[in-house]
Motif scaffolding. Structure first.
Motif, mmCIF file in Angstrom:
data_model
loop_
_atom_site.group_PDB
_atom_site.id
_atom_site.type_symbol
_atom_site.label_atom_id
_atom_site.label_comp_id
_atom_site.label_asym_id
_atom_site.label_seq_id
_atom_site.Cartn_x
_atom_site.Cartn_y
_atom_site.Cartn_z
ATOM 1 N N ASN A 186 -69.138 -42.995 74.749
ATOM 2 C CA ASN A 186 -69.802 -42.479 73.556
ATOM 3 C C ASN A 186 -70.859 -43.502 73.177
ATOM 4 O OD1 ASN A 186 -70.536 -41.776 70.977
ATOM 5 N ND2 ASN A 186 -68.495 -41.973 70.080
ATOM 6 N N ASP A 214 -60.812 -47.494 75.632
ATOM 7 C CA ASP A 214 -60.808 -46.326 74.748
ATOM 8 C C ASP A 214 -61.047 -45.098 75.614
ATOM 9 O OD1 ASP A 214 -61.976 -44.141 73.337
ATOM 10 O OD2 ASP A 214 -62.330 -45.430 71.623
ATOM 11 N N THR A 248 -57.334 -36.346 68.901
ATOM 12 C CA THR A 248 -58.165 -35.958 67.750
ATOM 13 C C THR A 248 -59.507 -35.373 68.145
ATOM 14 O OG1 THR A 248 -59.008 -38.218 67.504
ATOM 15 C CG2 THR A 248 -57.117 -37.609 66.165
HETATM 16 C C1 PLP Z 1 -65.130 -43.450 71.384
HETATM 17 C C2 PLP Z 1 -64.356 -43.201 70.127
HETATM 18 N N1 PLP Z 1 -63.291 -43.964 69.861
HETATM 19 C C3 PLP Z 1 -62.565 -43.786 68.748
HETATM 20 C C4 PLP Z 1 -62.882 -42.812 67.831
HETATM 21 C C5 PLP Z 1 -62.048 -42.702 66.588
HETATM 22 O O1 PLP Z 1 -61.257 -41.599 66.588
HETATM 23 P P1 PLP Z 1 -60.084 -41.476 65.523
HETATM 24 O O2 PLP Z 1 -60.681 -41.839 64.205
HETATM 25 O O3 PLP Z 1 -59.704 -40.041 65.580
HETATM 26 O O4 PLP Z 1 -58.996 -42.381 65.938
HETATM 27 C C6 PLP Z 1 -63.985 -41.988 68.070
HETATM 28 C C7 PLP Z 1 -64.371 -40.966 67.093
HETATM 29 O O5 PLP Z 1 -65.428 -40.382 67.167
HETATM 30 C C8 PLP Z 1 -64.729 -42.182 69.254
HETATM 31 O O6 PLP Z 1 -65.780 -41.404 69.564
#
Ligand code: PLP
Length: 402
Positions: A186, A214, A248
């Motif tokens: 991301n 992640d 999520t």
């Molecule tokens: C790469 C990445 N990691 C972690 C998260 C956090 O997700 P959460 O708040 O559902 O744990 C996101 C949320 O957009 C994300 O894109």
């Protein structure tokens, strides 16, 4: 007193989960549709505009209808174990990766799951390698804990974004303790290949770093690409890898706050727990637990249809941009429902975010929050209905052509 639900059932239980109207979406009390004024179309935060899978809805309803709000036990054990077991079953099923539920720590969310290992395995002033651009809270974790960010650039090679650890070799030393890997990445949408993962893992091994991997977008991978859990690549890599993930993103339940942190070995888990007591991580709530188990155990048919829709949306987005605004450089996302758009050639005299917000009435994610040098980029969340996607694209094109 009876409180009316924020969204009437008739709006959300439609035969087609991908066609929620703008009106119904605006009635939801989420940050995607609530943050900006009503004339602005949101395409920022990573939430999908789709109605959740029925098995999840049923699991939530069972808790709510039963007013079942005590300290949760599932199958006679603490509820967190049900999450760990569902995670292990899913990893085996999807990626042929054997996971021991005993090495899984349930928690509320992935940012918590990033802070905790950074605190456990490094000290203030120590270095943390992070691919840039990246999910903004990772930068916050490094900054607020007083660690030193060592940026590993994701470079556009003409077809996709790549990174090369050779470029940061001089910046790494004995105090560089952690490598934060985001895969699928991301905002670039890259799904790293086995060779790329092995190269990054080798770099971490050679410099004795802990890897926080992640993998929250790992369910959202398009045909032609394959997600490989980093810790599945062998015992030497697993022994230094902490995997964090949750349903999520792929099951659209970010408000239910339930995630997992997986240690690649018992030694790693014990080192972590010696620094961060498990109780400090808290327990996920009963509704989050049941929704997570339902998603991982019974949500795949829904996710398959989501992926078919997202593939069409991705191709529509890329195709229309290429045809109508070729100045925008958009590498085809291999995974995620996010597109990283390079608007440099459009020559805006403001940030790209401001241009689209002010002139096109669209809220994207601002590029500079992913990379301080990224003000001419925006991240486009395309997990929406086709009519809304077309409206977003129409507004973009009209504002640019004007
Ligand atoms: C790469 C990445 N990691 C972690 C998260 C956090 O997700 P959460 O708040 O559902 O744990 C996101 C949320 O957009 C994300 O894109």
């Amino acid at each position: 007193m009876v409180v009316a639900p924020a969204v009437a059932d008739k709006n959300i239980h439609q035969a087609n989960a991908f066609d929620l109207s703008e009106e119904a979406l605006r009635r939801q009390r989420n940050s995607k549709w609530g943050k900006y004024s009503p004339e602005v179309l949101p395409a920022f935060v990573a939430e999908m505009d789709f109605a959740v899978a029925e098995p999840i809805q049923q699991a939530v309803r069972r808790v709510v209808d039963g007013r079942d709000y005590g300290y949760p036990l599932r199958n006679g054990e603490k509820a967190g174990l049900a999450v760990a077991t569902a995670f292990a079953a899913r990893m085996k099923d999807r990626f042929d990766w054997e996971v021991d539920p005993d090495l899984v720590l349930p928690l509320a969310d992935l940012v918590q799951g990033t802070y905790a290992p950074v605190l456990a395995f490094s000290e203030p002033g120590d270095g943390v390698v992070l691919q840039v651009p990246n999910y903004p809270p990772f930068r916050d974790v490094i900054q607020t804990t007083g660690r030193k960010l060592i940026p590993l650039s994701m470079r556009d090679d003409g077809t996709r974004f790549v990174c090369d650890t050779v470029e940061i070799a001089a910046a790494v030393n004995g105090r560089t303790r952690i490598f934060v890997l985001c895969n699928p990445q991301n905002p670039t949408g890259r799904v790293f290949t086995r060779d790329e993962l092995l190269a990054m893992a080798r770099f971490a091994i050679d410099h004795d770093m802990i890897i926080i991997s992640d993998e929250i977008h790992s369910d959202l991978v398009y045909p032609g690409h394959r997600h490989i859990p980093l810790a599945s690549l062998g015992a030497e890599i697993a022994d230094r890898t902490i995997t964090i993930t949750s349903p999520t993103k792929s099951f659209n339940i970010p408000g239910l706050r339930c995630a997992v942190l997986h240690f690649g070995s018992a030694r790693l888990r014990d080192r972590f727990l010696a620094r961060i007591p498990a109780r400090l991580m808290g327990d996920p709530n009963a509704i989050g637990v049941d929704a997570t188990v339902a998603a991982w155990a019974h949500g795949q048919p829904w996710l398959d249809s989501v992926m078919a829709h997202l593939l069409r949306a991705r191709d529509r987005l890329v195709g229309r941009l290429q045809a109508e605004v070729p100045e925008i450089v958009c590498r085809v996302p291999e995974g995620t429902f996010l597109a990283w758009l390079d608007c440099t050639k459009l020559g805006f005299n403001t940030s790209a975010f401001d241009f689209f917000h002010d002139r096109a009435r669209i809220a994207f994610s601002a590029g500079e929050t992913f990379d301080p040098a990224g003000s001419q980029f925006v991240r486009f969340n395309f997990a929406t209905s086709m009519p809304i996607l077309d409206k977003l694209l129409d507004q973009m094109v009209t504002a640019i052509r004007r």
